[in-house]
Design a protein around this motif. Structure first.
Motif, PDB file in Angstrom:
ATOM      1  N   GLU A 178      19.166  64.702  77.314  1.00 45.40           N
ATOM      2  CA  GLU A 178      18.719  66.195  77.650  1.00 45.40           C
ATOM      3  C   GLU A 178      18.122  66.739  76.305  1.00 45.40           C
ATOM      4  OE1 GLU A 178      18.443  67.692  80.744  1.00 45.40           O
ATOM      5  OE2 GLU A 178      17.552  69.597  79.757  1.00 45.40           O
ATOM      6  N   SER A 213       8.651  64.860  85.777  1.00 46.78           N
ATOM      7  CA  SER A 213       8.019  64.828  84.397  1.00 46.78           C
ATOM      8  C   SER A 213       8.723  63.512  83.706  1.00 46.78           C
ATOM      9  CB  SER A 213       8.755  65.874  83.448  1.00 46.78           C
ATOM     10  OG  SER A 213       9.721  65.676  83.540  1.00 46.78           O
ATOM     11  N   LEU A 269      12.991  59.646  82.199  1.00 54.10           N
ATOM     12  CA  LEU A 269      13.756  58.623  81.062  1.00 54.10           C
ATOM     13  C   LEU A 269      15.109  59.237  81.111  1.00 54.10           C
ATOM     14  CD1 LEU A 269      10.997  58.875  78.228  1.00 54.10           C
ATOM     15  CD2 LEU A 269      11.696  56.911  79.565  1.00 54.10           C
ATOM     16  N   GLU A 301      17.494  65.324  73.419  1.00 49.74           N
ATOM     17  CA  GLU A 301      16.288  64.567  73.073  1.00 49.74           C
ATOM     18  C   GLU A 301      15.102  64.903  73.741  1.00 49.74           C
ATOM     19  OE1 GLU A 301      18.588  60.449  71.565  1.00 49.74           O
ATOM     20  OE2 GLU A 301      17.762  60.650  73.873  1.00 49.74           O
ATOM     21  N   SER A 302      15.176  64.968  74.932  1.00 48.31           N
ATOM     22  CA  SER A 302      13.954  65.450  75.885  1.00 48.31           C
ATOM     23  C   SER A 302      13.303  66.577  75.208  1.00 48.31           C
ATOM     24  CB  SER A 302      14.331  65.150  77.439  1.00 48.31           C
ATOM     25  OG  SER A 302      14.825  66.765  77.402  1.00 48.31           O
ATOM     26  N   LEU A 361      17.127  58.684  77.636  1.00 49.37           N
ATOM     27  CA  LEU A 361      16.741  59.695  76.934  1.00 49.37           C
ATOM     28  C   LEU A 361      18.036  60.828  77.306  1.00 49.37           C
ATOM     29  CD1 LEU A 361      14.462  60.327  75.174  1.00 49.37           C
ATOM     30  CD2 LEU A 361      13.499  61.862  76.992  1.00 49.37           C
ATOM     31  N   HIS A 376      10.918  65.668  72.453  1.00 47.31           N
ATOM     32  CA  HIS A 376      10.240  64.546  72.907  1.00 47.31           C
ATOM     33  C   HIS A 376       8.711  64.670  72.794  1.00 47.31           C
ATOM     34  CE1 HIS A 376       8.571  60.707  74.926  1.00 47.31           C
ATOM     35  NE2 HIS A 376       9.780  60.204  74.733  1.00 47.31           N
ATOM     36  N   VAL A 434       9.850  62.681  80.713  1.00 51.22           N
ATOM     37  CA  VAL A 434      11.194  62.888  80.129  1.00 51.22           C
ATOM     38  C   VAL A 434      12.346  62.854  81.285  1.00 51.22           C
ATOM     39  CG1 VAL A 434      10.547  63.953  77.865  1.00 51.22           C
ATOM     40  CG2 VAL A 434      11.073  65.224  79.602  1.00 51.22           C
ATOM     41  N   ASN A 481       6.371  63.523  74.679  1.00 50.98           N
ATOM     42  CA  ASN A 481       5.553  63.605  75.982  1.00 50.98           C
ATOM     43  C   ASN A 481       6.392  64.631  76.716  1.00 50.98           C
ATOM     44  OD1 ASN A 481       3.363  61.769  74.877  1.00 50.98           O
ATOM     45  ND2 ASN A 481       4.721  59.983  75.722  1.00 50.98           N
ATOM     46  N   ARG A 482       7.090  65.633  76.265  1.00 53.39           N
ATOM     47  CA  ARG A 482       7.935  66.390  77.137  1.00 53.39           C
ATOM     48  C   ARG A 482       6.899  67.185  78.058  1.00 53.39           C
ATOM     49  NH1 ARG A 482       7.942  68.255  72.041  1.00 53.39           N
ATOM     50  NH2 ARG A 482       7.221  70.473  71.608  1.00 53.39           N
TER      51      ARG A 482
END
Ligand code: MN
Length: 356
Positions: free
Chosen positions: A146, A133, A138, A148-149, A144, A152, A135, A154-155
């Protein structure tokens, strides 16, 4: 007695609290287990995940062969692409897949997309798979965290899926599991709602896999249930799992005591039979002709289990030429008597050699 590793498992999927369709699909066909999370909307995701699961089931090995499982996932990919080309579902439909073969303590996993496989061992939950994925990329590159993901925008963007690239391949993993371990396969509808710690807590609280799976789905729904939720739990069970080792030792001991008990009974029965045979033999007698002597034996002719049951008694020299035809015929068979006295009397009645 062969001791087989037992398995208990469950596969559950839930639409969640927001979506109108469940585009996830689960498979439990031991030793094969899988979760697929369909993409494409307008029911196309359901079609993609279903085709992937069915193709996987038809192509997967029945033993823990990671390469063969990876090939089965590639076959599933080709089927999803072909279906879209033939107008089944929609062009652009796709699906994740996380598949496992669990054979005793041998586990192999094949992975495409952001559904996951976890290993729970003792008090720890370890991710077997890595998400494909945006995230996850990232996080891996340090851009990024964990936490923040989880929020996010676009998660849900996945970087590898079944249904688009004919050259797609699956990541494969081999796991040496132990009795007491628990394998979890799940879609992002679970991991998007619950942290790994929360998942671990529920897996530890509920020993019954069916209850644990239900608790995970309920918790994901309570946390929002924004996506379809799928959970497959496979417990690796065996002799040394959580006190079972002790129980099986105890059972082995009990089995040994039972075997000794039966052996003792068998020995007593053999002794009783021997004693009965001995007493019976002592009460009987028979007469045989040995040369020109009629010999009385106490006992019975023949042997019992290799043991003779006769004892030589008196003998008498007789005039065989003076025997009546009936007396001669009698010596050809077993000349049996109910007691020793009768046998002796019979021998004395026979014609003896005339004294010179
Ligand atoms: Mn999903």
């Amino acid at each position: 007695m062969t001791r087989r590793t037992r398995q208990t498992w469950v596969a559950l999927t839930d639409v969640g609290r927001v979506r109108s369709h469940n585009e996830d699909a689960v498979l439990a066909d031991p030793p094969l287990f899988a979760v697929a999370d369909g993409l494409g909307g307008h029911e196309a995701g359901e079609i993609a995940s279903q085709i992937a699961i069915e193709t996987l089931r038809d192509h997967a090995p029945r033993k823990p062969d990671a390469n063969a499982l990876g090939r089965a996932v590639r076959a599933a990919n080709r089927e999803v692409i072909r279906a879209a080309q033939e107008g089944v579902g929609r062009s652009g439909m796709g699906t994740t897949i996380t598949a496992a073969i669990v054979d005793g303590t041998d586990v192999v996993v094949a992975q495409v997309g952001d559904s996951r496989a976890y290993l729970m061992r003792g008090g720890a939950l370890t991710r077997i798979t890595e998400d494909h994925s945006m995230v996850a990329d990232l996080i891996r590159s340090g851009q990024l965290t964990e936490a923040e993901s989880r929020v996010h925008p676009n998660r849900s963007v996945i970087t590898r899926a079944l249904g688009t690239d004919p050259n797609m391949y699956a990541d494969t993993f081999e796991v040496d599991a132990e009795p007491g371990d628990r394998i979890l396969l799940c879609s992002d509808g679970l991991t998007g709602m619950l942290t790994d710690d929360a998942i671990l807590g529920l897996l530890q609280r509920h020993r019954d896999p069916a209850i644990a799976a239900r608790a995970l789905i309920d918790a994901a729904n309570e946390a929002g249930g924004v996506d379809n939720i799928s959970v497959v739990i496979v417990d690796i069970e065996g002799p040394s799992a959580r006190g079972k080792g002790f129980r099986s030792r105890e059972m082995r001991l009990r089995g040994w005591i039972a075997a000794m008990g039966w052996l003792l009974v068998a020995a007593l029965v053999a002794c009783a039979i021997g004693a009965a045979a001995w007493f019976y033999a002592r009460s009987r007698a028979f007469v045989v002709l040995e040369g020109d002597r009629a010999v009385v034996y106490q006992g019975v002719p023949g042997e019992l289990a290799g043991i003779s049951l006769s004892w030589r008694d008196i003998s008498s020299e007789i005039d065989t030429s003076a025997l009546t035809p009936a007396q001669q015929a009698a010596f050809n068979g077993d000349l049996l008597f109910d007691d020793l006295k009768s046998a002796r009397e019979y021998v004395r009645s026979l014609p003896t050699t005339a004294a010179p």
